[in-house]
Structures are given as C-alpha cells and as structure tokens.
Design an enzyme around this catalytic site. Structure first.
Site, PDB file in Angstrom:
ATOM      1  N   HIS A   1       0.860  -1.180   0.000  1.00 44.23           N
ATOM      2  CA  HIS A   1       0.000   0.000   0.000  1.00 44.23           C
ATOM      3  C   HIS A   1       0.892   1.225   0.000  1.00 44.23           C
ATOM      4  O   HIS A   1       1.788   1.349   0.825  1.00 44.23           O
ATOM      5  CB  HIS A   1      -0.898   0.007   1.226  1.00 44.23           C
TER       6      HIS A   1
ATOM      7  N   CYS B   1      -0.563   1.985  -5.160  1.00 44.57           N
ATOM      8  CA  CYS B   1      -1.255   3.204  -5.562  1.00 44.57           C
ATOM      9  C   CYS B   1      -0.221   4.304  -5.792  1.00 44.57           C
ATOM     10  O   CYS B   1       0.765   4.383  -5.059  1.00 44.57           O
ATOM     11  CB  CYS B   1      -2.234   3.651  -4.493  1.00 44.57           C
TER      12      CYS B   1
END
Lengths: 452, 578
Positions: free
Chosen positions: A204, A246
């Site tokens: 992440h 991301c």
C-alpha cells in the site's frame, strides 16, 4: 575462434556449465599467490575483460557450441554484459486481507525461478504468513487466480525475510549490503558491478511513499538514495525497478543513479486495483498490474531463450484492463529509451548470460593445456599441504591447550539464574520489628528530652 | 477390550538396534481415538567425529555441519512446532515429549567457549546462521530471549570437555512454521524427500495437522572408552492428522454438505423423519491409505538406508484384527512383533508402496499409555497493568513425581517472585524443593524461573505468581500490537521416576500465553501534533496579537482617505525623496 577444432559438443546446457566453470576456476586463481616463473604474465584483475586466459577456456567451449547458440555469439557485445542475475521481491503488507500482495510477490518468485534464477539469488521478503494462516481454507497454499490451477507456495520455497524482519531498515540494509557481521549469505544481496537486478515491490502506498506492514514508510527519496549508494558501491550493472501500488510512479520519480529502468502501475493521484477475488479464499487474490505482467510473462516468455524485449512487455500494458496508467522511466538508462526497451526480458527475469569470446589474443592450443595442468598442480599441492597439516599436528600442543583451558576454568564466573532459598522469615520480621521499635524509641526519647 | 503394547517397547527397540548404522529412517503410524492418526517420522544419520572434523560429510548435511563447526556447537536441538498435543484423548506424547518443542521455534545448544561472553557471541553466530538455513526469524533470539537453564536440560550426547560447554536456550513462540521451513528440513536428508518415507512429507498436509513438530537433534555419541565417537543427527517429524480432513482433495478442501439421499440416518432417533436426519454413527474405523492421507504416494525405500533385521522402514501399530492391504509392484517383507500389534515393512526400492486400510468394524482397540503428567497454564486477572499466571500440573499416577518447571518470560512480563505460591490439593507440605531465578532487566534480558518440585501421587499442583506488564516505547510495538504478545510455553521435565532409562528425558510443554499489553492508539502522535498546533495557533496567536498590536477605538484611527490618499502620499514621498 576457428583455429581450435573440438569434438566435445557443447549444447545449450553447456552455456551454464561453462559459466559455472568460469566462476569456479577464477576464484582460486585470483587468490593464489603466483610464483615468478608461473605461466601467467600478469596477475588478473577482473574476470571478464582483463583476463584473457579464461576467455580461452571459454573459447574452447564456444567452438563446440551448437548452432542454437550462434545468435547469442553473433549479438553485438559492445556494451559490457552482465554475468549474474538477482531478484529482490518485496511484499510490504501484513494481515490477511492483503493476501493479494503476497500472491503478487509469490507469482513473481515463481516466474523468475521458472526462468532460471536460483533460490540463492532471489531475496524474497514476505511480511505475513498467508499459506499457513488459520484463515486460509487451503492450508499450505497461496493462489493467484480463482481457478486455483497453480499453487504458488508449492513444496519448494525459500523465504529469506519474513514476519517482523520485513522493515524499511532491513530492506535498505539489504540493498546497500550494510548488514551485521553474522548475517547469513541467503539474506544478503551479493551482487557486483556485472549483476542485473530485478527489484519488485508491492504493497500500500501513496504519493512518494510505500507503507511497510502498516507501521512505517519508505519514501521515494530513501529508495533513490539507496540505489545511488548501490551504484557507487558497484553493486549493480543494470536494474529494473517494478512497483505495483497506488500512485506507484511517484516512487521512482526521485531516482538519479544511472542504468535504472523503472516502471510502475499507476501515476500520481491514481489508485492501483486488484484484479479479482476468490470466494473460497474470501479475499482478492492478485492486483491488476501484476496480473497482466504475469499474463505476458507466462504466455509469451515460455523459456529462458526468449528474445522478447522489455519494450514488448511495456507495450502490452493496456490501460483499460489495468484501470490505471502504468509509467516508465528510461532517462537514467545508458542509451535512453531505445536501449532500455531493447533489453531482453530474460536479462532481468531470467538467468541467461551471454558468453564473451575474446578473439584478440592469438595463443596456441598447448598453452591453455599447460595452464590447466599448472592449476591442477597447484590444487594438488594445496591438498597435500592441507593433509600434512592435518597429520602433523603435534600431540603435545593439545595438552598445553588443555592445561590453559583448565587454568582459565578456575576464574570464570558463569552468569545465570541464582539459587533462591527459603528465607527464615520470622527472624527477618523480628529484625525489622526491632528496628522499627528502636526508631520509635529514639523519637519518644528525643521528644521527651525536648519537652524538658 | 484387549490391551496391546505400545510405544515404550518400540522406542527402546529402535534406540538399541540402530545406534551403529550410518543412515536409517522409520515411519511409525498409529491410529488414535476420534479417527486421528499419529505419524512419527524419524531419520537418523551418523558421521564419525574424525570425518566430521575433516569436513568429510557423507550422510551428515554439509550445510548444517559447517555451521556447527563455525559456531563451536557440540550439541544442538532445534524444534518447529504448531498445535497442541491433546493428552486427554491421545495419551502419552511421542518420544515422551523429548522430540517436541514449544509452539513456534525453540532452540537449545551446548556451545564450547572459554567465557560466557564468548559463548553468547557464538550463540549469536549460530542463531543467525540457522536463520538463513531454515528460513526462520531465528535471528530474533537475542539476549532478551536467551536463558541458561540450570536443571531443565541435560546433554544427550557424550562430551569429553564438559566443563567448557555452555547451555543456551532461546524461544520464539510467535514464529510461524510453514512450508519454507519444511523445504530446508527435507534438503538436509540424504534422499531429499525424493525417495523413502520423506517422500510422504508434504507441506499441505503437514501444516494442516492438528499437531505437528519438526525436530533436529545433533549429538556426539561415544563408545564406553570414549574413543570412537560418532556425530549423530536425528531428524524427526511427528504429526497428528485428522483422517477425514486429510482425505479431502487438495483442490477442494472445503467440506460441502452431502446430499441427503447419501446420508445414512439413525432411525432410532425419535425425531427421525423424511426431512430430519441424524447421521448414523456406525462405530467403525475409517478407511484410509497412505496416498489419501498424505496426498502423495510413498516412492519406495531410500536406497541409502541400511538393510538388515530391525531396520524396517514403515511400521504400523494396530490391533492384529485390523485388515491391511499392501499395494506395490516391488518386493517387500512384513514382520510382526509385540503380540502382532506392530507390523513392520521393508520397503521396495524404486517402486511405489501403499498401505490400504478398509473401513472395518473393530472388536478390540489399542489401549493408549497414560501420560505421566498433565500440565496447563493460563493467565488470570484483569486490566492492563498486572495479572497473574497459573500453572496446573496433575499427576494421575500412583507414584510421586519430581519435576523441573522452567519459565522463560519476556522482559515486559515481570513476575513478582514473592507472590509465587505452590499448592498441592492432597498435601499441605510445600512442594517446592529448589528455585533458580534471574530477574529481567528492561530491554536487556528476560526473566528465567526454574523450580524443582515434587508432585505427590494422584494429586494436582497449582503454581501461581503475579506479574506486572511493562509499557513499551512507541517504536517497540510490533505492527500487529493489538494481537497481543506471546509468552513462551513452560517446559516441564520429569526428573524421576525416569521410565525411559535413556538420556533423552521426559518432557511436556504447556501452550504459549497470549499477553495483552497496554497498547497505545498508534495515531496518537498525529493527534498530539494536531492538538499542539491548534493550541499554539490559538494561545500564541492571541498573546502575540496583544503584545505587538495596539488596540484603539475606531474614531481614533487617523483618516487615510482611501486609495487616492494613499497613492498621493506615495507619490509625495517619492517626489520628496528625489
């Protein structure tokens, strides 16, 4: 190359044998002191370019290569080639619901292993245990597809860093090789300036950071500085950086060291998405970007001889399928985008190296045989000395040592638990009571004296 | 019910008949109650000390041998374990607990060194090297997780220079044990899991077991004169498989409801009807085969195994009436012992071998040997600050037992020794004979508590002590701090009576404790930053305003005349200056 005839055919398998041969031979020679009358004109320095003898070994092999190897040999060898391949595969997410990140890493592990990188040259970091997790209804397995055709955990897997060991610190220490003295070899990235490295990260992340285990972050600057230190320490030849998170493209935006090709799954302010979930596993099993990378690698790059280039891999990315815009960075690479895109996929994902044939040195056939014999003699000599030293260990010395040991014994103090004995508690309490009474008595006496 | 012989005889037999061979392996299968199956794998390889010192490795794995030489380790015991041995249903532990470890990873070794510091340095080398070899975080065994037990462990091997040996012991109760630990374990074997009984070891089944423990033991064995020494390496895997669970296909392990037509109903139930069915308990032994249970077929014998009587590779301990069919193309021999309860097979080389046991109604069963002791440990109390630990040791036998109880507690769990109470329900005498204690030092070492006690016959001993929980620093919390912290299992060693008569000893271990420490809200620093900024903005801003600004009434402000006047003033100043 044509003056030596040979009957020992060296097939494609032979490339690996020759490679190994080269490494094995070089190491003892490099460390052996050479006598002045040795057949070596000067001590060798590095083992690919500056060491003609070895090339002659290889030349013999090269002569006997089957025609399958000819395209390799014919390939231009202007740029220095790499001699080893390493892969650093990092998952950075803990907890069961991040199953897909570990599946990403394990998929890449399987791919690079399939294309020939051995376990000893793959450093895998897995922060959590998915295969033996109690929530996993498929014990001992990790799947990256709902069809469950392929068990990524299999029965032959080596995880180098796992659990709490996966931290930013250990990652940077691994890359820059600033490790404690006791660090085992399997946890070290033992690369040199002729090593190609694949660095794959997933987890992440956000704008210029990637979270490790939901507890700390690595920033794009940390990563760039680590790579620059690697370049300064001559720890890589070319490096392919691949990241699936991301806003992934921000992670390589700060790189400034040469010979890095970087690619990421999504640009700034874009999320990277998971591909699909398995209802029996209960969570998403793989990310989109990694899924389409694997699809290409599994379907097109079928064996280590594949000639497909990174450019073809990058061109296969389809934004509509990945749901984000993958990014590429070529400007740091020597030769720019064209050179970077023309690198073969197996230069990073595989373990195939070209064989360099040095034709410049014109030496006759007998010379290398003499050298080979000289090496054999040296090995024999070393063996003999070793055996002599084993047999000739004087017996009295041992006795002396033992005497010293026993002397030392006497004044060593051993730390450890102390024996606790039952205390005579009444006696202690009596002493304490008496002390209290004494204090009270002094106070009474002094106050009585004061009042007088 | 007939009673049949069990383990004791078998283990003794194994120990004496095979001490001299170079490589031997044996798998013992033993059905347990509730349709479970105990599979005990044992692999033993020997190397002479002289060959070992010259690094001439034949059956002993080179990778491990070099580590032992480098770290000056004379005897090594390494355990990877998952699950709990259910002593109430399964009886005595395999190997009497001597080849078992606490949950997670447990390691103890005798290291040769001249001083304590040197021993610890070598211990650090050892744990780091083993961590690389076994893909486990053994490098986390640092000073805080290392103790030097006094009474709980005795060397199993023959050591000549015993005064220089240091025993160090470390545990990692939270360590996950998974396939990546099995891979290096198999690579140490001469047949590498390709042939022999090790070909049955599959991570998918091993790590699905109700209880499993992998052990590696290295010890020197000398003859009576102490001249001819061997280095013996014992690798063992013990696992308890649920037969029904193991038989599920690997690609579809989730149990799905069986169609009602296929269920045999118990018609004796009063509620039995066309839509209500209680499955009939037929009371039969389930059917199974090696291939079904382990998910793989047994690939014949490992050709390196020594041949000869007493070296049968596969043994199964069942009542004689149990039908066993052999499926193989090769040559094999069967031998029976211990009143036919033990059937052993010499495996064929190069062809698959399978044992098939059909479903069968049994009239006799095995009587399981009762364990010497039961032990359980739990945490009592409430709140985040302190608690108490309670251990209950039960002696069901008719003889008194002398035991050693060892606790290695993390530094953040601080026991109060003055609250230690040992109480026996049948006897008012204090059962504690001897206590060794080393208190914890914050962030440097953990507590080490070792108690020698006597448990009277048919009685229960309760040991309690209070402890305080430390508050960790912000960075000392692991990423999953809210899960809790593990305290290593307590080790109980039976000193006497030692029925085994060998040097392995009798051990049992409790389950680990999950200790919940006061855990901060990890977004707290950000809250603090935000709150501080707000206070600064409000407080400092107001005071700053008061100090540097003068507040006057609106009518006192001189008239500036708007934009025009400002511009005029500027121009005037410019012209005036020029």
């Amino acid at each position: 190359m044509t003056e030596i005839g040979g009957e020992h055919g060296c097939s494609l398998v032979g490339v690996h044998i020759c490679q190994r041969y080269r490494k094995r031979i070089v190491e003892p020679v490099l460390h052996c002191p050479l006598s002045p009358d040795s057949t070596y004109p000067q001590p060798p320095i590095a083992y690919t370019e500056h060491y003609p003898r070895l090339h002659e070994f290889l030349e013999i092999g090269a002569m006997k290569f089957s025609s399958a190897l000819l395209p390799f040999l014919a390939a231009p060898l202007a740029a220095a080639e790499h001699t080893s391949n390493w892969a650093v595969l990092v998952g950075t997410s803990r907890f069961w619901f991040n199953y897909r990140h570990l599946a990403n890493v394990l998929s890449l592990y399987r791919t690079v292993k399939r294309l020939g990188i051995p376990d000893s040259q793959i450093i895998m970091m897995l922060p959590d245990d998915m295969a033996c997790n109690p929530r996993n209804s498929f014990p001992g397995t990790v799947y990256n597809n709902a069809d469950r055709a392929l068990d990524l955990y299999g029965d032959n897997i080596e995880v180098d860093y796992r659990g709490y060991e996966v931290t930013v610190e250990s990652f940077i220490r691994l890359m820059t090789d600033r490790v404690p003295e006791n660090m085992p070899r399997s946890k070290r990235l033992m690369t040199d300036e002729r090593s190609n490295i694949l660095v794959y990260m997933t987890g992440h992340g956000g704008n210029e950071f990637l979270k490790f285990q939901d507890a700390e972050e690595i920033s794009a600057y940390d990563l760039a500085d680590a790579f620059s230190q690697m370049w300064e320490k001559k720890r890589y030849h070319e490096l392919l950086f691949m990241i699936d998170t991301c806003q992934a493209n921000t992670m390589y935006s700060k790189f400034y060291s040469p010979n890095i090709i970087a690619t990421g799954s999504s640009e700034i302010d874009q999320s990277s998405y998971s591909h699909h979930a398995d209802s029996d596993v209960g969570v998403a099993v793989i990310d989109r970007y990694t899924y389409y990378n694997l699809e290409f690698l599994e379907n097109k790059v079928r064996d280590p001889t594949s000639e497909l280039t990174l450019g073809e891999l990058f061109d296969s990315y389809d934004e509509d399928l990945i749901h984000s815009r993958p990014g590429f960075r070529y400007d740091l690479f020597n030769g720019g985008a064209d050179a970077a895109r023309s690198r073969r996929i197996v230069d990073f994902f595989g373990n195939v190296q070209n064989v360099e044939v040095d034709n410049s040195a014109q030496r006759n056939e007998t010379q290398w045989q003499e050298e080979l014999e000289a090496i054999e003699k040296m090995i024999e000599e070393a063996k003999r000395r070793h055996n002599e030293s084993l047999n000739a260990r004087p017996q009295p010395l041992n006795v002396m040592e033992e005497v010293q040991h026993s002397e030392r014994q006497q004044n060593t103090h051993r730390e450890g638990a102390m024996r606790m004995d039952e205390e005579l508690s009444w006696k202690k309490q009596a002493i304490g009571g008496a002390a209290l009474l004494g204090c009270a008595g002094i106070w009474v006496v002094s106050s009585w004296l004061e009042s007088m | 019910m007939l009673s049949f012989l069990s383990f004791l005889v078998f283990n003794a037999l194994l120990a004496c008949s095979l001490a001299s061979s170079d490589y031997h392996e044996r798998l013992l299968l033993r059905p347990l109650p509730q349709s479970t199956l105990l599979a005990s794998f044992n692999f033993r390889s020997n190397e002479t000390s002289a060959a070992f010192e010259q690094q001439n490795f034949r059956y002993f794995p080179r990778s491990l041998g070099q580590i032992l030489q480098h770290a000056h380790t004379k005897e090594l015991h390494l355990r990877f374990s998952v699950g709990r041995w259910d002593a109430e249903s399964w009886g005595q532990r395999p190997w009497q607990g001597a080849r078992e470890g606490g949950n997670g990873v447990e390691l103890w070794a005798w290291i040769e060194a001249d001083s304590d510091d040197e021993a610890f340095a070598r211990w650090q080398t050892l744990v780091n090297s083993l961590s690389g070899l076994f893909c486990a975080s053994l490098n986390f065994i640092d000073a805080t997780r290392t103790i030097r037990p006094v009474m709980a462990f005795e060397p199993e091997g023959d050591h000549r220079n015993a005064t220089n040996l240091h025993l160090l012991h470390g545990t990692l109760p939270h360590e996950v044990v998974c396939t990546e630990n099995l891979t290096p374990f198999l690579k140490l074997l001469p047949c590498k899991g390709k042939a022999g009984i090790s070909s049955l070891l599959d991570g998918h089944k091993l790590f699905d077991a109700s209880f499993q423990t992998m052990a590696i033991d290295v010890r020197p064995v000398c003859d009576t004169q102490g001249q001819d020494c061997l280095l013996e390496m014992d690798q063992s895997v013990d696992m308890v498989l649920d037969v029904a669970r193991s038989k599920r296909p690997q690609d579809n392990p989730i149990p799905r409801p069986v169609p009602i037509e296929q269920i045999e109903c118990d018609t004796s139930k009063h509620y039995n009807g066309h839509d209500t069915c209680y499955p009939l308990n037929k009371g039969t032994e389930p059917s199974w085969s090696l291939k079904e249970i382990f998910g793989r077929s047994l690939k014949g014998a490992c050709p390196l195994t020594d041949a000869g009587p007493g070296s049968e590779t596969l043994c199964i301990n069942t009542p004689p009436e149990r039908d066993i069919h052999i499926e193989t193309d090769g040559q094999f021999t069967e031998s029976r012992s211990s009143a036919d309860t033990m059937r052993c097979y010499q495996l064929p080389i190069g062809s698959d071998f399978d044992l098939v046991l059909p479903e069968q109604q049994m009239s006799t069963g095995l009587v399981l040997p009762e364990p010497q002791l039961y032990a359980a440990r739990s945490i009592n109390g409430h709140g985040q600050e302190r608690g108490s630990a309670q251990s209950v040791i039960t002696n069901p036998s008719a003889r008194g037992m002398e035991v050693v109880y060892l606790e290695s507690l993390p530094w953040f769990m601080k026991p109060y020794l003055h609250t230690l109470r040992a109480h026996v329900d049948t006897d008012s005498e204090n059962p504690v004979r001897e206590t060794y204690y080393r208190p914890a030092v914050d962030r440097q070492r953990g507590s080490h508590l070792e108690i020698r006690m006597v448990v009277p016959p048919a009685s229960t001993l309760t040991l309690t002590y209070d402890f305080e929980k430390a508050i960790l620093r912000y960075t000392e919390y692991p990423p999953d701090a809210n899960r809790g912290f593990d305290a290593a299992p307590a080790v109980v060693r039976v000193l006497s009576p030692n029925t085994m008569g060998d040097r392995k000893g009798i051990y049992l271990r409790t389950t680990p404790l999950l200790l919940s420490l006061p855990t901060p809200d990890f977004s707290m620093p950000y809250n603090v930053i935000i709150l501080t900024s707000t206070v600064m903005a409000l407080g400092f801003g107001n005071i700053f305003n008061l100090v540097v600004r003068r507040f006057v009434g609106a009518h006192e402000v001189p008239q500036t005349g708007g934009l025009k006047a400002i511009l005029q003033a500027k121009i005037a100043r410019l012209t005036g200056r020029s």
